[in-house]
Design a protein around this motif. Sequence first.
Motif, mmCIF file in Angstrom:
data_model
loop_
_atom_site.group_PDB
_atom_site.id
_atom_site.type_symbol
_atom_site.label_atom_id
_atom_site.label_comp_id
_atom_site.label_asym_id
_atom_site.label_seq_id
_atom_site.Cartn_x
_atom_site.Cartn_y
_atom_site.Cartn_z
ATOM 1 N N ASP A 92 2.177 5.184 -6.411
ATOM 2 C CA ASP A 92 1.617 3.909 -6.862
ATOM 3 C C ASP A 92 2.581 2.742 -6.628
ATOM 4 O O ASP A 92 2.164 1.654 -6.226
ATOM 5 N N ASP A 93 3.870 2.980 -6.864
ATOM 6 C CA ASP A 93 4.836 1.894 -6.687
ATOM 7 C C ASP A 93 4.983 1.503 -5.214
ATOM 8 O O ASP A 93 5.321 0.357 -4.910
ATOM 9 N N ASP A 96 1.690 -0.521 -4.620
ATOM 10 C CA ASP A 96 1.741 -1.826 -5.301
ATOM 11 C C ASP A 96 2.977 -2.654 -4.923
ATOM 12 O O ASP A 96 3.159 -3.754 -5.457
ATOM 13 N N ARG A 101 10.458 -0.041 -12.497
ATOM 14 C CA ARG A 101 9.686 0.997 -13.198
ATOM 15 C C ARG A 101 10.559 1.540 -14.310
ATOM 16 O O ARG A 101 11.687 1.924 -14.072
ATOM 17 N N LYS A 243 -5.057 -7.798 -8.417
ATOM 18 C CA LYS A 243 -5.931 -6.918 -9.209
ATOM 19 C C LYS A 243 -6.754 -7.732 -10.205
ATOM 20 O O LYS A 243 -6.199 -8.455 -11.042
HETATM 21 MG MG MG Z 1 1.233 -0.025 -10.178
#
Ligand code: MG
Length: 330
Positions: A92-93, A96, A101, A243
Amino acid sequence: MNVCPVTTIDFNAIKNLTCDEMIAVDKLILATLSSKVELVNKIGCYIISNGGKRLRPLLLLLTANALGGINECHITMATVVEFLHTASLLHDDVIDEASLRRGRESANLVWGNAASVLVGDFLYANAFQMMTRTGDVQVMDLVSQTVSTLTEGEVLQLINCHNPDTTEAQYLEVISCKTAILFRTAAHLAALISDATPEQTQGLINYGLALGMAFQLIDDALDYTSNVAELGKNLGNDLTEGKTTLPLIYAMQYARPDEAHIIAEAIKKGSADAFQQVHEIVIKTDAIAYTFQRAEEQAEKAIAALVCLSDSVYKDALIDLARFSVQRSY
Ligand code: MG
Ligand code: FPP
């Protein structure tokens, strides 16, 4: 006026209930993380041992205890669930283009996209290998389906990205697939392994799903209201990534046309430039309060589903976990 006092939930008190079992999960995580390739160990340890909440294994362990007790299979599957979650975060990182994190530079920033994706694959493969040890076809089928749904959720999100016309229903579908499904599966796995009754199993599936929805709704609210130190992630990430989350959907509906236009353009552009302006409109339109209200509804739905369990400290902890998912600030 009827003012109902809100009790602050102590997350550590919930966690302490499964302290010994969580130590067993952590031991299994470390044992499984060993690779002959040093970089795999390094990235794996970096992401997995840096202070995640371990919510999904916690959910599985509390549920199993509420159903009568923990066995080896629960420990294995709690570890599998955490591995899948961590693998999904590594991917995901990259998707995105995140830089932070859990309060530290994200793995993709430190080691690059290729290494992050590959170590995500390593964790994912290890999770499946561990799962086959249970020899339980129902368990394997459930986990495989879950990863398919997770991925579909991410693809759906990708399709909706930079689209300000995304509806609340489309948004809810995305968060159900990308986040709530793993919570649902954690509770379902506990039920399967514990041979729960069909009524209990359905109740726990409903609980997990609603808990996961509440969790992601708050995640999307915190992206506008928290602070970097507490959240461990940069604020405004969602806007930068284009988003269309619920705070924006609601704000566009209730803002003046010129303000709705500012938000729509910011989503299309996917940049942090307009964050301050968008943030003001989001607050002014009560979009955060609305998002919290929707999350509270999900938490109440989760709690109602627990009628399938007999009373115990573990059931109480599951109730508290639902409340914590809305109260949390990190
Ligand atoms: Mg994300
Ligand atoms: C975080 O959402 C991301 C997820 C909940 C799911 C990610 C899933 C995949 C990348 C599919 C691949 C899955 C596996 C198991 C390899 P977010 O970006 O809204 O949250 P964030 O703010 O914490 O980044």
